[in-house]
Design an enzyme around this catalytic site. Sequence first.
Site, mmCIF file in Angstrom:
data_model
loop_
_atom_site.group_PDB
_atom_site.id
_atom_site.type_symbol
_atom_site.label_atom_id
_atom_site.label_comp_id
_atom_site.label_asym_id
_atom_site.label_seq_id
_atom_site.Cartn_x
_atom_site.Cartn_y
_atom_site.Cartn_z
ATOM 1 N N PRO A 199 0.830 -1.206 0.000
ATOM 2 C CG PRO A 199 -0.013 -1.030 2.164
ATOM 3 C CD PRO A 199 0.629 -1.998 1.221
ATOM 4 C CD GLU A 200 2.365 3.647 -4.446
ATOM 5 O OE1 GLU A 200 2.349 4.888 -4.586
ATOM 6 O OE2 GLU A 200 2.647 2.865 -5.374
ATOM 7 C CG HIS A 243 -4.448 -15.506 7.213
ATOM 8 N ND1 HIS A 243 -3.194 -16.054 7.128
ATOM 9 C CD2 HIS A 243 -5.200 -16.084 6.236
ATOM 10 C CE1 HIS A 243 -3.171 -16.934 6.130
ATOM 11 N NE2 HIS A 243 -4.363 -16.974 5.587
ATOM 12 N NE ARG A 301 3.608 -12.691 0.611
ATOM 13 C CZ ARG A 301 4.262 -12.337 -0.491
ATOM 14 N NH1 ARG A 301 3.664 -11.551 -1.383
ATOM 15 N NH2 ARG A 301 5.490 -12.741 -0.701
#
Length: 295
Positions: free
Chosen positions: A2-3, A106, A125
């Site tokens: 994400p930016e 998760h 991840r």
Amino acid sequence: MPELPEVETVRIGLASLLEGGTFRRVTTRRADLRFPFPERFAERLAGARVLRLERRAKYLIAHLSTDEALVMHLGMTGRFHIQAPGEAKPHLIGDYEYSTGAAPKHEHAVFEMQGGGRITYADPRRFGYMLLVPEAELAAHAMMRALGVEPLSAELTPAYLASRAAGRRSDLKAFLMDQRIVAGLGNIYVCEALFRAGLKPGRPASVLATPTGKPTAHATRLVAAIKAVLEAAIAAGGSTLRDYRQADGQAGAFQETFCVYGREGEPCVRPGCRGIVRRNTQAGRSSFFCPVCQR
């Protein structure tokens, strides 16, 4: 990853539940993410009130009543589900690249708030991380001390860019993505800003400064383009790369207005330009640009 606009969208979504709220109980379901959770993480957060939630570059920082700061980085796949008091079920406010639903395996940290409300952090991840840093040490922390100016702040000016670009041989793309110069800019929005400014990604950064170090017209256009593209992306709720979503669960919409990013082989959208968008690789990342109107 994400930016800045996506992280800001998450901050806005979290702020309604976090700012002014107090952690009643915090639960971690594993010992680590990218890094181990801080020592006594849950104990140190329990009873702490969140004074304010801010974004610095791509970090979320919750300033606490305990004179510590909770620093959070989403990594590649980190996202939050929030459930406000009275809501029947949680909703997603950050999902990047991989859609895995709400699989419990998760969900690595749960923040329960006094008066109701629950925030769950999921990260398939586990490239994200959380830190607890004393407020007095935050600015000097290894993750913060080298960060450049915020691109939406008054500190990003043509004169600032010129002062950092004078004499540089690196290209504009690499210059803008250097977090020590401008904090939080990433690949997508650098490509879009350079298009708006009419500058090729491969031009030397030194074009932003005159021989005496003053800002050129290129620098003036570029600063305006950076601010405009980020503001538009935040207003649109970020860009959907597969599954990014806003605080209300709606997909971010800015990708629908990309001028060059991901548009290789398509006609340039600038009125009167007959160029075709190209893609090349710079430092392992794809750059998209119009070879006709970007010079």
